[in-house]
Design a protein around this motif. Structure first.
Motif, PDB file in Angstrom:
ATOM      1  N   ILE A 181      26.873  29.982  38.967  1.00 28.31           N
ATOM      2  CA  ILE A 181      26.552  30.542  40.271  1.00 28.31           C
ATOM      3  C   ILE A 181      25.461  31.591  40.062  1.00 28.31           C
ATOM      4  CG2 ILE A 181      27.422  31.908  42.215  1.00 28.31           C
ATOM      5  CD1 ILE A 181      30.172  30.871  41.634  1.00 28.31           C
ATOM      6  N   PRO A 182      24.369  31.519  40.833  1.00 28.44           N
ATOM      7  CA  PRO A 182      23.341  32.549  40.687  1.00 28.44           C
ATOM      8  C   PRO A 182      23.952  33.936  40.876  1.00 28.44           C
ATOM      9  CG  PRO A 182      22.568  30.802  42.127  1.00 28.44           C
ATOM     10  CD  PRO A 182      24.024  30.529  41.854  1.00 28.44           C
ATOM     11  N   GLY A 183      23.619  34.854  39.995  1.00 26.82           N
ATOM     12  CA  GLY A 183      24.096  36.221  40.140  1.00 26.82           C
ATOM     13  C   GLY A 183      25.450  36.472  39.491  1.00 26.82           C
ATOM     14  N   ARG A 184      26.084  35.418  38.944  1.00 24.80           N
ATOM     15  CA  ARG A 184      27.378  35.622  38.281  1.00 24.80           C
ATOM     16  C   ARG A 184      27.300  35.128  36.840  1.00 24.80           C
ATOM     17  NH1 ARG A 184      32.005  37.148  40.969  1.00 24.80           N
ATOM     18  NH2 ARG A 184      32.603  37.545  38.811  1.00 24.80           N
ATOM     19  N   ASP A 185      26.369  35.716  36.085  1.00 27.19           N
ATOM     20  CA  ASP A 185      26.216  35.347  34.685  1.00 27.19           C
ATOM     21  C   ASP A 185      27.438  35.731  33.864  1.00 27.19           C
ATOM     22  OD1 ASP A 185      23.717  34.487  35.386  1.00 27.19           O
ATOM     23  OD2 ASP A 185      22.730  36.349  34.772  1.00 27.19           O
ATOM     24  N   ASP A 186      28.295  36.618  34.439  1.00 30.30           N
ATOM     25  CA  ASP A 186      29.477  37.061  33.700  1.00 30.30           C
ATOM     26  C   ASP A 186      30.552  35.983  33.652  1.00 30.30           C
ATOM     27  OD1 ASP A 186      29.478  37.549  36.536  1.00 30.30           O
ATOM     28  OD2 ASP A 186      31.409  38.558  36.283  1.00 30.30           O
TER      29      ASP A 186
END
Lengths: 166, 211
Positions: free
Chosen positions: B106-111
């Motif tokens: 998901i873009p923005g959820r690299d964690d």
């Protein structure tokens, strides 16, 4: 395997939590959709043109020029294929004053939104016009684009329109 | 039979690129992010929920109509349009009502390390799901009815936000039966109530841990 994850609901980008004056919880909450839109050939060509510093419209089935262009004819639904250079200057056909600009608008000071009929086109394009006050805006005035030096194929490659001097 | 399908001529015409842009890299896509910026002030029920959650307690609310327990509480039973005022403290244990294994980022959820499992966790005593991640569990082992417990963040990271629970991990207890798990369990309890054989005051009583 072990999960390496945090969080469950909202994005925490830019989140700042605090309490209100009367002690209630509050927080900044940003809901963002990072759309990456596929342009198709005609709008892709329009944006490629903007990057190269030229504005293209498209010829419709009745011979008129739409700018910005669309992929299909609005009356017959035929696919459109002939790109035609328009502008870059044009005429304000309608305008409205933006007295209180919001985030992501071109400036944080007041400006005009205008529907601009670019020279050679038969339709209007929405863009921002940089003037100091609404007294400087009138229907029929001539405006020309101010291009950004670095362009990427986006409507914002035209930074704004400004009145044609003289 | 091989009926000849006419080629859609409407799509066959090539676009003629003007000379000026014919030999440059074409724009194929454009980023058009949309964002909504909220100044979020929770209502009464969410205020109470977040305040308790900041103390690692989970609050729900009980419906005055049939005793169903909602978590997080919204101050209302949306089925009947009546206010809910009775708070119920729920344990940080429950079972998986349904889940999804996500294989794409998901873009923005690299964690979020792929693949990951998100699930509707039905806390013991609750009648609706509580969303969360499932961790310390292979994706192939995750299943509806599996018993889980919360893995909280370290105490110094606990705050009045929705992000206090890192993930939910399997407890190893016996599963909740499939037809008693998640929304199926709620439907079964509703049916039992309608028959007059159920126990409206004991929602989610099918859980082994609450028996």
């Amino acid at each position: 395997m072990s999960a390496n994850a945090t969080g469950s609901e909202a994005s925490s980008a830019g989140e700042s939590a605090s309490t209100t004056a009367d002690g209630r919880l509050r927080a900044d909450l940003v809901l963002e959709y990072p759309f990456n839109r596929t342009t198709g050939e005609i709008i892709g060509a329009f944006l490629t043109g903007l990057r190269e510093g030229v504005i293209y419209g498209v010829r419709t089935s009745d011979g008129s020029i739409m700018a910005p262009p669309t992929d299909y004819d609005p009356n017959t639904a035929e696919p459109l294929t002939e790109l035609v250079e328009v502008g870059p200057a044009g005429e304000v056909k309608s305008w409205t004053w933006c007295a209180e600009p919001r985030r992501q608008q071109p400036w944080n000071h007041p400006f005009a939104w205008a529907l601009i009929r670019l020279d050679g086109a038969h339709t209007h394009m929405l863009h921002a016009v940089r003037v100091a006050s609404p007294a400087e805006m009138r229907i029929g005035m001539r405006v020309e684009p101010k291009w950004n030096a670095e362009r990427q194929g986006h409507i914002c490659d035209i930074a704004y329109f400004e009145p044609v001097a003289g | 039979m091989s009926a000849k399908i006419p080629k859609p001529t409407a799509l066959a015409k090539p676009v003629q690129l003007p000379e000026r842009i014919a030999n440059v890299e074409q724009v194929r896509s454009v980023r058009t992010p949309i964002s909504l910026n909220y100044d979020f002030i929770p209502g009464q029920a969410a205020q109470a929920y977040l305040t308790a959650f900041g103390e690692k307690r989970i609050l729900g609310q009980r419906s005055p109509v049939d005793g169903a327990v909602f978590v997080p509480p919204r101050g209302v039973d949306p089925r009947f349009g009546v206010a809910t005022t009775e708070y119920v403290e729920l344990p940080d244990k429950g079972h998986i009502g349904s889940f999804c294994v996500t294989q794409v980022p998901i873009p923005g959820r690299d964690d979020l390390e792929l693949p990951y499992i998100s699930a509707w966790i039905f806390l013991d005593g609750a009648d609706i799901g509580f969303i969360g991640l499932v961790g310390e569990c292979d994706t192939a082992d995750c299943r509806i009815g599996m018993r889980v417990e919360a893995v909280w963040k370290d105490d110094d990271q606990i705050a009045q936000t929705a992000e206090n629970i890192k993930w939910w991990r399997p407890t190893g207890e016996p599963d909740v039966a499939f037809d008693q798990a998640g929304g199926r369990g709620f439907a079964a309890r509703q049916a039992a109530r309608a028959d007059g054989t159920g126990h409206a005051s004991q929602p989610n009583s099918a859980n082994p841990a609450s028996q």
